[in-house]
Design a protein around this motif. Structure first.
Motif, short mmCIF file in Angstrom:
data_model
loop_
_atom_site.label_atom_id
_atom_site.label_comp_id
_atom_site.label_asym_id
_atom_site.label_seq_id
_atom_site.Cartn_x
_atom_site.Cartn_y
_atom_site.Cartn_z
N ILE A 178 0.84 -1.18 0.00
CA ILE A 178 0.00 0.00 0.00
C ILE A 178 0.89 1.24 0.00
O ILE A 178 1.79 1.35 0.83
CB ILE A 178 -0.91 0.01 1.24
CG1 ILE A 178 -1.80 -1.23 1.22
CG2 ILE A 178 -1.74 1.27 1.29
CD1 ILE A 178 -2.55 -1.46 2.49
N ASN A 179 0.62 2.14 -0.93
CA ASN A 179 1.37 3.40 -0.98
C ASN A 179 0.82 4.33 0.08
O ASN A 179 -0.37 4.62 0.09
CB ASN A 179 1.23 4.06 -2.35
CG ASN A 179 1.82 3.21 -3.44
OD1 ASN A 179 2.78 2.51 -3.22
ND2 ASN A 179 1.22 3.28 -4.62
N ARG A 180 1.69 4.77 0.97
CA ARG A 180 1.28 5.72 1.99
C ARG A 180 2.34 6.80 2.09
O ARG A 180 3.53 6.53 1.98
CB ARG A 180 1.19 5.05 3.36
CG ARG A 180 0.05 4.09 3.49
CD ARG A 180 -0.07 3.67 4.91
NE ARG A 180 -1.23 2.79 5.05
CZ ARG A 180 -1.49 2.11 6.12
NH1 ARG A 180 -0.70 2.16 7.14
NH2 ARG A 180 -2.55 1.35 6.17
N SER A 181 1.90 8.01 2.34
CA SER A 181 2.87 9.07 2.59
C SER A 181 2.99 9.22 4.10
O SER A 181 2.02 9.15 4.82
CB SER A 181 2.44 10.38 1.94
OG SER A 181 1.23 10.81 2.50
N VAL A 182 4.21 9.42 4.54
CA VAL A 182 4.48 9.54 5.97
C VAL A 182 4.98 10.95 6.24
O VAL A 182 5.87 11.44 5.56
CB VAL A 182 5.55 8.51 6.39
CG1 VAL A 182 5.89 8.67 7.85
CG2 VAL A 182 5.08 7.10 6.09
N LYS A 183 4.39 11.60 7.23
CA LYS A 183 4.81 12.94 7.62
C LYS A 183 5.76 12.80 8.80
O LYS A 183 5.43 12.20 9.81
CB LYS A 183 3.60 13.78 8.04
CG LYS A 183 2.54 13.89 6.97
CD LYS A 183 2.66 15.18 6.25
CE LYS A 183 1.48 15.28 5.29
NZ LYS A 183 1.69 16.08 4.20
N LEU A 184 6.97 13.35 8.64
CA LEU A 184 7.96 13.31 9.71
C LEU A 184 8.12 14.70 10.31
O LEU A 184 8.06 15.70 9.60
CB LEU A 184 9.31 12.84 9.17
CG LEU A 184 9.37 11.43 8.60
CD1 LEU A 184 10.76 11.16 8.02
CD2 LEU A 184 9.03 10.39 9.64
N THR A 185 8.38 14.73 11.61
CA THR A 185 8.70 16.00 12.26
C THR A 185 10.11 16.39 11.86
O THR A 185 10.88 15.56 11.34
CB THR A 185 8.63 15.88 13.79
OG1 THR A 185 9.66 14.96 14.22
CG2 THR A 185 7.27 15.39 14.25
N GLU A 186 10.47 17.63 12.11
CA GLU A 186 11.83 18.09 11.79
C GLU A 186 12.86 17.27 12.57
O GLU A 186 13.92 16.94 12.06
CB GLU A 186 11.99 19.59 12.08
CG GLU A 186 11.22 20.47 11.12
CD GLU A 186 11.59 20.24 9.66
OE1 GLU A 186 12.79 20.13 9.34
OE2 GLU A 186 10.67 20.17 8.83
N GLU A 187 12.54 16.93 13.81
CA GLU A 187 13.45 16.13 14.63
C GLU A 187 13.62 14.72 14.04
O GLU A 187 14.73 14.20 13.97
CB GLU A 187 12.91 16.02 16.06
CG GLU A 187 13.82 15.24 17.00
CD GLU A 187 13.27 15.13 18.42
OE1 GLU A 187 13.65 14.18 19.10
OE2 GLU A 187 12.47 16.00 18.82
N LYS A 189 21.20 9.11 10.90
CA LYS A 189 21.34 7.65 10.78
C LYS A 189 21.84 7.27 9.39
O LYS A 189 22.70 6.41 9.24
CB LYS A 189 20.00 6.98 11.07
CG LYS A 189 20.07 5.47 11.09
CD LYS A 189 18.74 4.85 11.47
CE LYS A 189 18.83 3.34 11.45
NZ LYS A 189 17.56 2.70 11.79
N ALA A 190 21.30 7.93 8.37
CA ALA A 190 21.73 7.65 7.00
C ALA A 190 23.20 8.01 6.81
O ALA A 190 23.95 7.27 6.16
CB ALA A 190 20.87 8.42 6.01
N LYS A 197 13.22 13.91 10.92
CA LYS A 197 14.00 14.08 9.69
C LYS A 197 15.49 14.18 10.00
O LYS A 197 16.32 13.56 9.33
CB LYS A 197 13.55 15.32 8.92
CG LYS A 197 12.19 15.20 8.27
CD LYS A 197 11.81 16.50 7.60
CE LYS A 197 10.39 16.49 7.08
NZ LYS A 197 10.02 17.77 6.48
N ALA A 198 15.82 14.95 11.03
CA ALA A 198 17.23 15.11 11.43
C ALA A 198 17.81 13.78 11.90
O ALA A 198 18.94 13.42 11.54
CB ALA A 198 17.35 16.17 12.52
N GLN A 199 17.03 13.03 12.66
CA GLN A 199 17.48 11.72 13.14
C GLN A 199 17.69 10.76 11.97
O GLN A 199 18.67 10.02 11.94
CB GLN A 199 16.49 11.12 14.13
CG GLN A 199 16.47 11.82 15.47
CD GLN A 199 15.35 11.32 16.37
OE1 GLN A 199 14.43 10.64 15.93
NE2 GLN A 199 15.42 11.69 17.64
#
Length: 170
Positions: free
Chosen positions: A85-94, A102-103, A96-98
């Motif tokens: 299932i295609n879903r979009s996920v909303k991440l907080t700025e924190e 990690k990447a 995103k930074a984490q």
């Protein structure tokens, strides 16, 4: 195999929204001889019969609507398969930074591993060099352990407890 809850919820959400917007479909959606589990089985059967690896959302939702529209579509058995299932996920700025950190850590670790592989067999060390490197590694580990042991302990509430140094243990 039954359809996953996420798949069923995605189909149900679409059908509920369509029923809220389309009075004619709202009546069709209420049919007593139709149910969500069988609808999802029908959708999976259509996908399997289509033979493709993926389908557009509109096509999948169209099969779900067709199931409710047509009275002759009934008694559909479960189909074995996997649904993505295609879903979009909303991440907080924190978050995103984490994720970015990690990447980066993973990229650095991968680069180090690639560098190690590239260097294997290309560097020749003498017995004296090997002995020196081993001693440096041992010294480093010893220094790190000494550092851990000599760090000042964190201040915590310890009423009535004397520090180890005051007890004459060290």
């Amino acid at each position: 195999m039954k359809a996953s809850n996420a798949f069923k919820e995605t189909i149900k959400t679409y059908l509920d929204k369509l029923a809220a917007e389309d009075e004619l479909f709202a009546e069709t959606y209420k049919k007593e001889n139709k149910n969500l589990d069988e609808c999802c089985n029908y959708v999976m059967q259509c996908a399997k019969n289509g033979g493709s690896q993926g389908y557009a959302d509109e096509e999948v939702f169209g099969w779900a609507v067709h199931y409710y529209d047509e009275d002759d579509v009934k008694n559909i058995k479960a189909v074995s398969g996997k649904v993505v299932i295609n879903r979009s996920v909303k991440l907080t700025e924190e978050e995103k930074a984490q994720a970015k950190e990690k990447a980066m850590d993973m990229a650095v670790a991968e680069a180090k591993e690639d560098a190690k592989k590239a260097l294997v067999g290309t560097v020749e060390l003498t017995e004296e060099d090997l002995k020196d490197v081993k001693q440096k590694a041992i010294d480093k580990v010893v220094d790190e352990e000494k550092d851990k042991l000599t760090r000042k302990p964190k201040t915590t509430k310890t009423e009535g407890v004397k520090p180890v140094q005051q007890l004459g243990l060290f």
